[in-house]
Enzyme design. Structure first.
Site, short mmCIF file in Angstrom:
data_model
loop_
_atom_site.label_atom_id
_atom_site.label_comp_id
_atom_site.label_asym_id
_atom_site.label_seq_id
_atom_site.Cartn_x
_atom_site.Cartn_y
_atom_site.Cartn_z
N PRO A 83 0.85 -1.15 0.01
CA PRO A 83 -0.13 -0.08 0.10
C PRO A 83 0.84 1.27 0.03
O PRO A 83 1.98 1.43 0.59
CB PRO A 83 -0.81 -0.21 1.30
CG PRO A 83 -0.87 -1.73 1.45
CD PRO A 83 0.35 -2.17 0.97
N CYS A 84 0.24 2.38 -0.89
CA CYS A 84 1.33 3.51 -0.82
C CYS A 84 0.65 4.66 -0.21
O CYS A 84 1.30 5.87 -0.22
CB CYS A 84 1.50 3.70 -2.48
SG CYS A 84 -0.30 4.05 -3.36
N GLN A 85 -0.55 4.67 0.19
CA GLN A 85 -1.36 5.87 0.53
C GLN A 85 -0.64 6.61 1.63
O GLN A 85 -0.46 7.81 1.68
CB GLN A 85 -2.78 5.39 1.06
CG GLN A 85 -3.74 4.92 0.12
CD GLN A 85 -3.64 3.64 -0.13
OE1 GLN A 85 -2.45 2.90 0.32
NE2 GLN A 85 -4.59 3.06 -0.94
#
Length: 397
Positions: A83-85
């Protein structure tokens, strides 16, 4: 060596964009996905025998190794798209050392590589990740070299890495999508001073001499040139195509229908609306998010496809010429999924049915298939070269 395909394990598989890119050349031994609905989309396209649906923090890499029936050092490719958020530019404004728990998930790359000892690692995330101390730590541990090019920790594998911030439009994706790509190659001979890490201004890691496993740029067709070959049916807001159930557009309020009708085709913005259609918050000077309520441009590339990609109010997601937001199918095509790709937005796995928000999130979070394929192809070539060196009569095409 005598196998029909190379072996791969994928962490954070999502809707299966990377799997779609690698499945022709790799036998995927295991894919891990946390969300059960997204896992249903994966299953629709790639089956479930190798799929594990669970929180990766609950899994033991040693048990996953046993599940794959591989031994340490036998895995050809570990693909990681965590995940990059938490690493987004929005988070960067808060603090480079953002404490978002999702940021720690990049360290699963280390956790699994230490057990599997794969020949290569493919890693993808947002480009802004380089500004975080977590990334610097990640690179230092993954490389596992002292300044003289020898292992820092003898029980762990060491890797020669190369990472760059790229735009997906340079790699056959009709979309301006800035990402970080990292390819790691296991070091089997020491010392290797080329792979030693130094640190630039701002504590950004730098490789002494990055390896050369990297594709040449291949500029994508424009958005219009790319989409025209799919000959999608014209639809209205709130309508679903009768022959393609994923080709459906969100409905618009009467006010937003007026707004988009006043937005010039191919790249127009809210700046062209009459004053009575303007939002009060947008009338203030210095207001950001200028792309909100804008249209895409057939003659250019699409903006970054996000989780809000089918919402007219969440970005420049207005259709270039029709008075609606882009459809789910259009978003998936811009992410370079095949037109035949199936998605589901409910736990029953009903094809192209369910929550449009969940469907949009799957598509927006995916790694564009063509982007992954371009980089994985370079890794495959490197694997091929090793095979032909050791067994001249065995060639993978």
């Amino acid at each position: 060596m005598n196998k029909s395909k190379y072996t791969a394990v994928e962490l954070f598989s999502g809707a299966g964009g990377v799997t779609e890119a690698i499945k022709d050349k790799f036998d995927l031994k295991c894919a891990v996905e946390y969300d059960p609905i997204i896992a249903k989309t994966y299953e629709l396209n790639h089956g479930k025998d190798h799929l594990i649906v669970d929180n990766i923090n609950n899994l033991d890499p040693r048990k996953i190794l046993a599940f794959t029936r591989l031994k340490p050092g036998e895995l050809d490719l570990l693909a990681v798209t965590s995940p990059c958020q938490g690493f987004s530019r929005h988070s960067r404004k808060k603090a480079a050392g953002n404490k978002d728990k999702r940021n720690k998930l990049i360290m699963q790359t280390i956790r699994y590589s230490n057990i599997f000892e794969p020949s290569y690692i493919f890693f993808e995330n947002v480009s802004n990740i380089v500004n975080f101390t977590q990334f610097s730590r990640f690179i230092r541990i993954l490389t596992n070299l002292d300044r003289n090019g020898y292992k820092r920790f003898s029980k762990w594998p060491s890797y020669h890495i190369r990472f760059e911030r790229i735009n997906a439009s340079d790699y056959n994706v009709p979309q301006n999508r800035n990402r970080l790509i990292l390819i790691a190659k296991r070091i089997d001979s020491f010392p290797n001073k080329d792979a030693v890490i130094t640190y630039e201004k701002g504590n950004i890691p730098s490789v002494e001499k990055p390896h050369d496993i990297w594709p040449k740029k291949q500029k994508s067709l424009s958005l219009g040139q790319y989409l025209i070959k799919y000959n999608l049916t014209k639809i209205e807001p709130g309508e679903t195509c009768k022959i393609d159930s994923l080709h459906k557009a969100r409905n618009l309020s009467d006010l937003n229908k007026k707004r988009i009708s006043y937005t010039p085709q191919n790249g127009g913005s809210r700046d062209d609306w009459p004053e009575e259609l303007q939002l009060d918050c947008h009338k203030k000077k210095g207001v950001s998010y200028g792309d909100v309520y804008g249209r895409m441009n057939y003659n250019d590339y699409a903006p970054t496809i996000t989780t809000g990609c089918t919402s007219y109010s969440k970005g420049r997601f207005g259709h270039p010429i029709y008075n609606r937001a882009i459809s789910l199918r259009e978003a998936a095509l811009i992410q370079t999924f095949p037109k035949s790709y199936k998605f589901t937005g409910n736990i029953n796995g009903d094809i192209n049915m369910g929550s449009i928000d969940i469907l949009s999130t799957q598509i927006g979070n995916a790694v564009p298939v063509n982007l992954a394929k371009t980089f994985i192809t370079e890794i495959t070539r490197e694997l091929n070269s090793k095979v032909t060196e050791s067994e001249p009569n065995l060639v993978y095409s």
